[in-house]
Write an enzyme that holds these catalytic residues in place. Structure first.
Site, mmCIF file in Angstrom:
data_model
loop_
_atom_site.group_PDB
_atom_site.id
_atom_site.type_symbol
_atom_site.label_atom_id
_atom_site.label_comp_id
_atom_site.label_asym_id
_atom_site.label_seq_id
_atom_site.Cartn_x
_atom_site.Cartn_y
_atom_site.Cartn_z
ATOM 1 N N CYS A 380 0.846 -1.200 0.000
ATOM 2 C CA CYS A 380 0.000 0.000 0.000
ATOM 3 C C CYS A 380 0.886 1.256 0.000
ATOM 4 O O CYS A 380 1.520 1.556 -0.995
ATOM 5 C CB CYS A 380 -0.971 -0.032 1.177
ATOM 6 N N HIS A 519 -3.433 -5.432 0.039
ATOM 7 C CA HIS A 519 -2.973 -5.969 1.323
ATOM 8 C C HIS A 519 -2.988 -7.498 1.290
ATOM 9 O O HIS A 519 -3.953 -8.131 1.739
ATOM 10 C CB HIS A 519 -3.856 -5.446 2.459
ATOM 11 N N GLU A 521 -1.469 -9.566 3.077
ATOM 12 C CA GLU A 521 -1.425 -10.170 4.409
ATOM 13 C C GLU A 521 -2.798 -10.597 4.912
ATOM 14 O O GLU A 521 -2.922 -11.490 5.760
ATOM 15 C CB GLU A 521 -0.776 -9.204 5.410
#
EC number: 6.3.4.2
Length: 547
Positions: A380, A519, A521
């Protein structure tokens, strides 16, 4: 029709209700049941999207664009069940819904009260999708006795009365403090917590007691007697070296069996815990270690980057190495040379964030990684800072920066390589935004498709050219600078399907340097590590052999 498990907490907060809920969900899945987990938060914010990371920790984003509590990340990682907007609610959202209905005239002129209108709204939320799963686990945020939580406790009391007998149970998580001076575990705080719970009409069926060590049988019997639960329903939640031991630890304590007994499910299917045994083995028996620096803005509270830390752990599992994370404050590099701080690390990760503070430090971290051939993953804002670094130092775009920083300062100072995203395509619709829109819920949120460049590193990592990832941003790299940046060697290797929004950049002449606007993750799991994190840790492992 689902059976409902309500998880409450007492004595103190941050005992691990979310992890206990996630672990229980995983254990029920291991026995062949389907589950869904929900979080009910008593705070008055509509959602955590506008809350400071220092105040709340990470904001976990779902596929359908909900900004939720980080506990939903635990739920997803442990069960593999993708969370939805309907799995998270706050007092703010409940009251907002009630007031909207009142304005529309839905209540036909009645006086609006906490009981029944607010409690009914909460009960309606709990009931969503109850026919889809075998078990619905609902965690109530905060602790018993908090004034903000009273409507939720009253709602679940009513809910259990509305359902047939035996369809709802209550699990209460408390603290058993150890007093070193006397060498004793103290049960009195738990007794008082249960007393408080019973005073509002709720009686726990299962007690989960957080402690530093084992709970002696004498204390278990005492808790069972004074808290009115069965002795085998007093479950120890001992401190663990890794959260990924929680399902196995709770199973050894008999938590899943206690739940099935409370619902009178017999004979109970035997659990298959093979995948959790494999996860535990990979965590406890690594074949090496890598050091990764996370250069961030909110490093004083590690929960602000919870999913990133867990995804790196998953990447370590995939590569049979232990990932040692060191947190580095990006602001340090605004005053000091990053080299002494970053030497010796096998990889560098720069995560997301908001605002100008610390961004020059992130840019220097990206520059260090590029120049010293250190594996780099920018997420990001971490991607945006890598692009700005490339623009300034390689592509010759003087004064490259972000419109976000100009908006914050109230004047134009930078060449806007990163600009405010004013419109994008979501499904079959075009979404439009203005700079002065409200902050809450106005970002590009949720899952979006991206198309990867054939032959690129990311296409190799993903094993294909079509991906879907979760986003949370309102600023974006401006595509009009693409040609100039690509001439300098920065490849735009992932784009939105319409070709307008850069999703991924990578240096083609670098061992491993990737920036992503999304993102990754948020989709990583211990038994299914995200490919980007698995390959990033692999690159760090390779780097460790060279350092």
């Amino acid at each position: 029709m689902a059976r409902f498990i309500f998880i409450t907490g007492g004595v103190v907060s941050s005992l691990g209700k979310g992890l206990a809920s996630a672990a229980l969900g995983a254990l029920l899945q291991a026995r062949g049941f389907s589950v869904r987990l929900r979080k009910l938060d008593p705070y008055l914010n509509v959602d955590p999207g506008t809350m400071s990371p220092f105040e709340h920790g990470e904001v976990f984003v779902t596929d359908d664009g909900a900004e939720t509590d980080l506990d939903l990340g635990h739920y997803e990682r442990f069960t593999g069940v993708a969370a939805r907007k309907t799995d998270s609610v706050s007092s703010g959202r409940i009251y907002s819904n009630v007031l909207e209905k009142e304005r529309r005239g839905d209540y036909l002129g009645k006086t609006i009260q906490v009981i029944p209108h607010v409690t009914n709204e909460i009960k309606d939320f709990i009931s969503i999708g109850e026919d889809e799963v075998d078990f619905m686990l609902c965690e109530i945020g905060g602790t018993v006795g908090d004034i903000e939580g009273l409507p939720f406790f009253e709602a679940i009391r009513q809910f259990s009365q509305d359902k047939p007998r035996g369809q709802c149970i209550f699990m209460h998580l408390t603290l058993l403090p150890y007093i070193k001076a006397s060498g004793e575990l103290k049960t009195k705080p738990t007794q008082h917590s249960v007393k408080e719970l019973r005073s509002i009409g709720l009686a726990p069926d299962i007690l989960v007691c957080r402690s530093e060590g084992p709970i002696p049988q004498k204390e278990r019997e005492k808790l069972a007697l004074f808290c009115n639960v069965r002795p085998d329903s007093v479950i120890a939640a001992q401190d663990l070296s890794t959260i990924y031991d929680a399902p196995l630890a709770y199973h050894r304590e008999g938590l899943d069996q206690a739940v099935l007994d409370a619902f009178q499910i017999s004979p109970a299917p035997k659990p298959d815990l093979t995948k959790w045994e494999d996860v535990s083995d990979r965590v406890h028996n690594p074949e090496g270690e890598v050091k990764i620096a996370i250069v961030g803005k909110y490093v004083q509270l590690e929960d602000a980057y919870k999913s990133i830390a867990e995804a790196l752990t998953h990447g370590g599992m995939a590569n049979r190495v232990k990932v040692r994370i060191e947190w580095v404050d990006a602001e340090i590099f605004e005053k000091e040379d990053p080299a002494p701080h970053l030497e010796g690390f096998h990889a560098i990760l720069v995560p997301g964030g908001f605002g100008e503070r610390g961004t020059e430090g992130k840019i220097k971290a990206a520059q260090y990684a590029r120049e010293h051939q250190v594996p780099y993953l920018g997420i990001c804002l971490g991607m945006q800072m890598a692009v700005i670094e490339a623009a300034r130092n390689v592509a010759g775009i003087a004064g490259a920066g972000s419109e976000e920083f100009d908006h914050e300062a109230g004047k134009k100072r930078f060449e806007p390589v990163v600009y405010h995203l004013k419109e994008w395509v979501q499904g079959n619709y075009k979404v439009s935004r203005k700079v002065d829109d409200d902050k809450g819920g106005t970002m590009r949120l949720g899952a979006y498709d991206a198309v990867l460049k054939e032959g690129s590193r990311v296409a190799e990592v993903y094993g294909g050219t079509a991906i879907e990832e979760r986003h949370r941003h309102r600023y974006e790299v401006d595509i009009k600078y693409r040609e100039q940046l690509e001439k300098a060697g920065l490849c735009f290797s992932g784009m939105s399907p319409d070709g307008r929004l850069p999703e991924i950049v990578e240096w083609t002449d670098h061992p491993w340097f990737i920036g992503v606007q999304y993102h990754p993750e948020l989709k990583s799991k211990p038994f299914d590590p995200h490919p980007l994190f698995a390959d990033f840790v692999r690159a760090a492992k390779e780097s460790s052999r060279l350092v």
